[in-house]
Scaffold this active site. Structure first.
Site, PDB file in Angstrom:
ATOM      1  N   THR A  13      62.758 -72.013  86.601  1.00 26.64           N
ATOM      2  CA  THR A  13      63.348 -72.757  87.629  1.00 26.64           C
ATOM      3  C   THR A  13      64.003 -73.978  87.177  1.00 26.64           C
ATOM      4  O   THR A  13      64.737 -74.649  88.049  1.00 26.64           O
ATOM      5  CB  THR A  13      62.444 -73.198  88.532  1.00 26.64           C
ATOM      6  N   VAL A  16      67.499 -75.493  82.013  1.00 23.98           N
ATOM      7  CA  VAL A  16      67.831 -74.483  80.950  1.00 23.98           C
ATOM      8  C   VAL A  16      67.526 -72.969  81.325  1.00 23.98           C
ATOM      9  O   VAL A  16      67.942 -71.860  81.157  1.00 23.98           O
ATOM     10  CB  VAL A  16      66.883 -74.843  79.787  1.00 23.98           C
ATOM     11  N   ARG A  41      54.261 -75.369  91.723  1.00 20.61           N
ATOM     12  CA  ARG A  41      55.214 -75.909  92.613  1.00 20.61           C
ATOM     13  C   ARG A  41      55.981 -74.719  93.102  1.00 20.61           C
ATOM     14  O   ARG A  41      56.601 -74.788  94.092  1.00 20.61           O
ATOM     15  CB  ARG A  41      56.052 -77.049  92.361  1.00 20.61           C
ATOM     16  N   ARG A 101      59.290 -77.989  66.303  1.00 20.77           N
ATOM     17  CA  ARG A 101      60.494 -77.905  65.414  1.00 20.77           C
ATOM     18  C   ARG A 101      60.231 -78.343  63.932  1.00 20.77           C
ATOM     19  O   ARG A 101      60.661 -77.714  63.093  1.00 20.77           O
ATOM     20  CB  ARG A 101      61.528 -78.725  65.973  1.00 20.77           C
ATOM     21  N   CYS A 130      69.388 -80.544  71.370  1.00 20.67           N
ATOM     22  CA  CYS A 130      70.890 -80.093  71.658  1.00 20.67           C
ATOM     23  C   CYS A 130      71.887 -80.768  71.097  1.00 20.67           C
ATOM     24  O   CYS A 130      72.826 -80.077  70.553  1.00 20.67           O
ATOM     25  CB  CYS A 130      70.831 -80.347  73.471  1.00 20.67           C
ATOM     26  N   GLY A 161      70.842 -82.660  80.417  1.00 21.61           N
ATOM     27  CA  GLY A 161      69.934 -82.599  79.299  1.00 21.61           C
ATOM     28  C   GLY A 161      68.390 -83.246  79.739  1.00 21.61           C
ATOM     29  O   GLY A 161      67.291 -82.759  78.917  1.00 21.61           O
ATOM     30  N   LYS A 214      66.540 -86.913  65.442  1.00 16.08           N
ATOM     31  CA  LYS A 214      66.586 -85.602  65.266  1.00 16.08           C
ATOM     32  C   LYS A 214      67.584 -85.058  64.465  1.00 16.08           C
ATOM     33  O   LYS A 214      67.417 -84.072  63.628  1.00 16.08           O
ATOM     34  CB  LYS A 214      66.493 -84.935  66.632  1.00 16.08           C
ATOM     35  N   ARG A 236      72.909 -92.055  77.215  1.00 13.92           N
ATOM     36  CA  ARG A 236      72.976 -91.234  78.149  1.00 13.92           C
ATOM     37  C   ARG A 236      74.176 -91.692  79.149  1.00 13.92           C
ATOM     38  O   ARG A 236      74.261 -92.833  79.299  1.00 13.92           O
ATOM     39  CB  ARG A 236      71.788 -91.321  79.203  1.00 13.92           C
ATOM     40  N   HIS A 243      77.351 -82.319  76.383  1.00 10.38           N
ATOM     41  CA  HIS A 243      77.329 -83.526  75.348  1.00 10.38           C
ATOM     42  C   HIS A 243      78.353 -83.757  74.533  1.00 10.38           C
ATOM     43  O   HIS A 243      78.884 -82.656  74.120  1.00 10.38           O
ATOM     44  CB  HIS A 243      76.059 -83.218  74.454  1.00 10.38           C
TER      45      HIS A 243
HETATM   46  P1  A2P Z   1      59.038 -76.260  88.296  1.00 11.27           P
HETATM   47  O1  A2P Z   1      60.339 -76.046  88.686  1.00 11.27           O
HETATM   48  O2  A2P Z   1      57.867 -75.440  88.938  1.00 11.27           O
HETATM   49  O3  A2P Z   1      58.674 -77.702  88.177  1.00 11.27           O
HETATM   50  P2  A2P Z   1      63.654 -79.153  83.978  1.00 11.27           P
HETATM   51  O4  A2P Z   1      63.710 -79.374  82.355  1.00 11.27           O
HETATM   52  O5  A2P Z   1      65.029 -78.773  84.785  1.00 11.27           O
HETATM   53  O6  A2P Z   1      63.025 -80.358  84.614  1.00 11.27           O
HETATM   54  O7  A2P Z   1      62.758 -77.932  84.100  1.00 11.27           O
HETATM   55  C1  A2P Z   1      61.399 -77.932  83.702  1.00 11.27           C
HETATM   56  C2  A2P Z   1      61.072 -76.350  83.755  1.00 11.27           C
HETATM   57  O8  A2P Z   1      59.722 -76.333  83.412  1.00 11.27           O
HETATM   58  C3  A2P Z   1      60.808 -75.967  85.305  1.00 11.27           C
HETATM   59  O9  A2P Z   1      61.066 -74.494  85.604  1.00 11.27           O
HETATM   60  C4  A2P Z   1      59.407 -76.383  85.610  1.00 11.27           C
HETATM   61  O10 A2P Z   1      58.712 -75.772  86.885  1.00 11.27           O
HETATM   62  C5  A2P Z   1      58.797 -75.856  84.576  1.00 11.27           C
HETATM   63  N1  A2P Z   1      57.330 -76.684  84.050  1.00 11.27           N
HETATM   64  C6  A2P Z   1      57.253 -77.778  84.150  1.00 11.27           C
HETATM   65  N2  A2P Z   1      55.744 -78.230  83.854  1.00 11.27           N
HETATM   66  C7  A2P Z   1      55.241 -76.929  83.795  1.00 11.27           C
HETATM   67  C8  A2P Z   1      54.182 -76.599  83.691  1.00 11.27           C
HETATM   68  N3  A2P Z   1      52.850 -77.582  83.624  1.00 11.27           N
HETATM   69  N4  A2P Z   1      53.709 -75.148  83.870  1.00 11.27           N
HETATM   70  C9  A2P Z   1      54.544 -74.382  84.036  1.00 11.27           C
HETATM   71  N5  A2P Z   1      55.867 -74.673  84.440  1.00 11.27           N
HETATM   72  C10 A2P Z   1      56.225 -76.126  84.211  1.00 11.27           C
END
Ligand code: A2P
Length: 332
Positions: A13, A16, A41, A101, A130, A161, A214, A236, A243
């Site tokens: 979700t 990326v 969530r 990495r 990135c 990012g 990095k 940023r 970027h």
């Molecule tokens: P969620 O959308 O349910 O919070 P971004 O880099 O755009 O913030 O996205 C981070 C991604 O990693 C999202 O899909 C987020 O899910 C997921 N994520 C963050 N923390 C966890 C966790 N503890 N377990 C599983 N997925 C996670």
């Protein structure tokens, strides 16, 4: 790759993760099915892939049963905890976070630079930072021509990012500002709308940030160049996507503009856009959504011997993340 693969996306979700879905679909990746995983969530949410709705499940210890290939893009903590579980379940993990990495036994791969390193994997392959990936798309071909010694530079990094929350924060602050209202910062320590922050990642004892080191650390590993040095200020900027990085690179051998242009024009995954008199040079708006990175503003560096100054831009959700991860999977 032959046959069809059971594929999981951890962090489906996120900024990326959503891009990964698009790239897998566009490149017609041989996935027989797709397991979308995120935090509790997002459990039950539905995402589109190949014309169908796919339900997002909550990531847990059992998420990887039957999975061949797992793309991780959910941050370092999640990767450290769940990537080993995925490997134990028999999956190959391609992780977008910085968690693995620099581990010696984990290949860190930019297919245009070190595709052969992928073979040494023991279950986890890391996707590079990135900004480093975008910079190396131009620096590596130049290194092959002139032998790279060191680089000075500054990055101009988009909010995507940081992730989906940062995209919302910039939008919210721009809208509030237009209304003359206040929108307090939540993701960043200062307003990002109409501002630039010389602060990406956490500060280290040395005064550099983690992000700033990095290019040197990951650059050494991917280019197999242990003496390579880089001094970068990461910034940023209020750009949604893509970027850019301004670089001054010093080489062991004498450089020529003509040869540099020739090498960059032929480099895979890179477009040379360098007609400054016609106002043609790479910009984040122009490169956003494109697979190829772009390089321009090429000139002999005024302050370095055997030096070239250049400007590189790339879509960090694509080459800096999702596209590179899928290209690594294709290498496998
Ligand atoms: P969620 O959308 O349910 O919070 P971004 O880099 O755009 O913030 O996205 C981070 C991604 O990693 C999202 O899909 C987020 O899910 C997921 N994520 C963050 N923390 C966890 C966790 N503890 N377990 C599983 N997925 C996670």
């Amino acid at each position: 790759m032959a046959g069809k693969y059971h594929v999981a996306i951890v962090g489906a979700t996120g900024a990326v993760g959503l891009e990964l879905l698009r790239v897998l679909e566009q490149r017609d990746f041989p996935a027989s099915d797709l397991r979308l995983l995120a935090s509790p969530r997002s459990a039950g949410k539905r995402l589109r892939f190949r014309g169908g709705d796919h339900e997002v499940s909550r990531l847990d210890e059992d998420s990887f049963r039957g999975i061949d290939l797992a793309f991780f893009s959910a941050g370092s903590e999640t990767a450290k905890k769940f990537a080993p579980l995925a490997c134990r379940a028999g999956a190959v993990v391609i992780d977008n976070s910085s968690a693995f990495r620099m581990e010696p036994e984990v290949p860190l791969v930019l297919p245009e630079v070190n595709p052969g390193d992928v073979k040494a994997h023991r279950g986890i392959i890391a996707n590079p930072n990135c900004t480093t990936a975008i910079a190396l798309m131009a620096l590596f071909p130049l290194h092959r021509a002139f032998s790279l010694r060191r680089v000075f530079g500054a990055s101009y990094q988009a909010v995507s990012g940081t992730g989906a929350r940062a995209i919302d924060e910039l939008r919210r602050q721009v809208e509030a500002s237009v209304r003359g209202a206040d929108a307090s910062p939540e993701v960043y320590p200062h307003p990002i709308a109409f501002n630039v922050l010389p602060h990406v990642d956490r500060f280290l004892e040395s005064g550099y940030t983690g992000e700033e080191m990095k290019l040197q650390n990951e650059g050494r590993k991917m280019m197999h160049l242990p003496e390579f040095r880089a001094s970068v200020t990461c910034v940023r900027v209020p750009v949604y996507r893509a970027h850019s990085v301004a670089l001054s690179a010093e080489f062991e051998r004498p450089v020529s503009l003509e040869k540099a242009r020739d090498v960059l024009a032929k480099a895979p995954g890179l477009d040379l856009i360098d007609e400054p008199r016609l106002n043609r040079y790479p910009t984040p708006l122009e490169v956003a959504g494109k697979d190829n990175c772009q390089v321009g503003r090429l000139r002999l560096d005024a302050a370095l011997d055997n030096g070239l100054a250049l400007w590189v831009a790339g879509d960090q959700l694509l080459k800096g993340a999702a596209l590179n991860a899928v290209q690594i999977a294709e290498l496998l």
